[in-house]
Design a protein around this motif. Structure first.
Motif, short mmCIF file in Angstrom:
data_model
loop_
_atom_site.label_atom_id
_atom_site.label_comp_id
_atom_site.label_asym_id
_atom_site.label_seq_id
_atom_site.Cartn_x
_atom_site.Cartn_y
_atom_site.Cartn_z
N LEU A 23 30.08 60.46 40.39
CA LEU A 23 30.87 59.36 40.16
C LEU A 23 32.26 59.54 40.89
O LEU A 23 32.94 60.60 40.96
N ALA A 24 32.32 58.63 41.88
CA ALA A 24 33.81 58.82 42.88
C ALA A 24 34.18 57.38 43.11
O ALA A 24 33.42 56.27 43.31
N ASN A 25 35.45 57.16 42.81
CA ASN A 25 36.17 56.00 43.02
C ASN A 25 35.55 54.89 42.16
O ASN A 25 35.68 53.70 42.77
N GLY A 26 35.27 55.15 41.00
CA GLY A 26 34.71 54.05 40.02
C GLY A 26 33.35 53.89 40.40
O GLY A 26 32.89 52.74 39.94
N ALA A 27 32.45 54.55 41.47
CA ALA A 27 31.19 54.03 41.71
C ALA A 27 30.13 55.26 41.65
O ALA A 27 30.51 56.31 41.75
N TRP A 28 29.21 55.06 40.81
CA TRP A 28 28.37 55.97 40.37
C TRP A 28 27.20 55.85 41.46
O TRP A 28 26.53 54.89 41.83
N SER A 29 26.43 57.09 41.65
CA SER A 29 25.52 57.17 42.53
C SER A 29 24.49 58.30 42.03
O SER A 29 24.96 59.00 41.44
N SER A 30 23.33 58.27 42.27
CA SER A 30 22.37 59.22 41.70
C SER A 30 22.35 60.36 42.45
O SER A 30 22.81 60.50 43.58
N ALA A 31 22.12 61.53 41.93
CA ALA A 31 22.25 62.69 42.27
C ALA A 31 20.73 63.14 42.64
O ALA A 31 20.48 64.42 43.42
N ARG A 32 19.78 62.75 42.30
CA ARG A 32 18.41 63.05 42.43
C ARG A 32 17.34 62.03 42.71
O ARG A 32 16.13 62.29 42.98
N CYS A 33 17.80 60.74 42.89
CA CYS A 33 16.63 59.79 43.02
C CYS A 33 16.37 59.57 44.59
O CYS A 33 15.35 58.46 44.82
N GLY A 34 16.93 60.11 45.51
CA GLY A 34 16.88 60.06 46.83
C GLY A 34 17.39 58.77 47.44
O GLY A 34 18.24 57.93 46.64
N ALA A 35 17.15 58.21 48.55
CA ALA A 35 17.62 57.33 49.29
C ALA A 35 16.95 55.78 48.62
O ALA A 35 15.99 55.88 48.62
N ALA A 73 16.67 56.23 34.29
CA ALA A 73 16.45 57.40 33.62
C ALA A 73 17.46 58.48 33.68
O ALA A 73 18.19 58.94 32.58
N GLU A 74 18.18 58.36 35.27
CA GLU A 74 19.17 59.26 35.52
C GLU A 74 20.63 58.74 34.68
O GLU A 74 21.37 59.61 34.19
N GLY A 75 20.79 57.43 35.01
CA GLY A 75 21.97 56.76 34.23
C GLY A 75 21.86 56.94 32.82
O GLY A 75 23.03 57.54 32.04
N ASN A 76 20.70 56.82 32.02
CA ASN A 76 20.63 56.81 30.79
C ASN A 76 20.99 58.44 30.47
O ASN A 76 21.61 58.84 29.35
N LEU A 77 20.32 59.50 30.90
CA LEU A 77 20.66 60.79 30.96
C LEU A 77 21.97 61.30 31.07
O LEU A 77 22.79 61.93 30.18
N ASP A 78 22.75 60.77 32.24
CA ASP A 78 24.37 61.00 32.35
C ASP A 78 25.21 60.30 31.16
O ASP A 78 25.95 61.05 30.50
N ILE A 79 24.71 59.36 30.29
CA ILE A 79 25.42 58.47 29.29
C ILE A 79 25.17 59.54 28.07
O ILE A 79 26.23 59.82 27.43
N GLN A 80 24.08 60.20 27.96
CA GLN A 80 23.76 60.91 26.79
C GLN A 80 24.55 62.15 27.13
O GLN A 80 25.23 62.79 26.00
N LEU A 81 24.69 62.75 28.41
CA LEU A 81 25.35 63.87 28.54
C LEU A 81 26.89 63.82 28.24
O LEU A 81 27.67 64.53 27.75
N ILE A 82 27.50 62.63 28.72
CA ILE A 82 28.97 62.34 28.60
C ILE A 82 29.09 62.10 27.19
O ILE A 82 30.27 62.78 26.77
N SER A 83 28.42 61.44 26.41
CA SER A 83 28.54 61.36 24.96
C SER A 83 28.56 62.58 24.28
O SER A 83 29.35 62.70 23.26
N LYS A 84 27.61 63.43 24.63
CA LYS A 84 27.59 64.75 24.03
C LYS A 84 28.84 65.64 24.19
O LYS A 84 29.18 66.28 23.39
N ALA A 85 29.24 65.48 25.58
CA ALA A 85 30.21 66.26 25.92
C ALA A 85 31.67 65.87 25.02
O ALA A 85 32.45 66.66 24.59
N ILE A 86 31.68 64.64 24.89
CA ILE A 86 32.81 63.95 24.08
C ILE A 86 32.98 64.15 22.78
O ILE A 86 33.87 64.66 21.92
N THR A 87 31.52 64.18 22.15
CA THR A 87 31.52 64.41 20.81
C THR A 87 31.64 65.93 20.70
O THR A 87 32.28 66.38 19.61
N ASP A 88 31.24 66.71 21.31
CA ASP A 88 31.65 68.42 21.06
C ASP A 88 33.05 68.58 21.22
O ASP A 88 33.73 69.50 20.50
#
Length: 114
Positions: A23-35, A73-88
């Motif tokens: 996530l940079a400058n308000g734009a999300w990009s994949s870290a593992r899906c390739g080009a 799949a990666e976006g949904n995982l990111d959402i889950q990870l962010i939600s978990k971090a906030i909840t923690d």
């Protein structure tokens, strides 16, 4: 008792390796899906060229679907990870607040003689 859905989601998050997208400058990009697959063109010069280009179009569509499935799949995982971090963090803050309140109550009882 741990609820099965919660427990399974925690196993999923741990197994996923927690590699989040970027996530940079308000734009999300994949870290593992390739080009992103490069778009192809339909060659209309003649019937043979056209037929050959359709193979490329089919491959492009397949690659694009795979890429988009990976993004989702990666976006949904990111959402889950962010939600978990906030909840923690919320739970940790609540625990700290509860400890402070308990300490204040204990001090008041001690010093007020109650």
């Amino acid at each position: 008792m741990i609820k099965p859905v919660f427990f399974l989601s925690m196993i999923f998050l741990a197994a996923a390796g927690a590699q989040a997208g970027n996530l940079a400058n308000g734009a999300w990009s994949s870290a593992r899906c390739g080009a992103k697959p490069a778009a192809v063109t339909v060659d209309q010069r003649n019937p043979d060229a056209y037929n050959k280009s359709l193979d490329k179009v089919t491959a492009y569509q397949k690659d694009t679907n795979t890429y988009l499935d990976c993004l989702v799949a990666e976006g949904n995982l990111d959402i889950q990870l962010i939600s978990k971090a906030i909840t923690d963090e919320q739970l940790a803050a609540r625990a700290a607040r509860d400890k402070i309140l308990a300490d204040v109550k204990a001090a008041n009882q001690k010093f007020d003689g109650k």
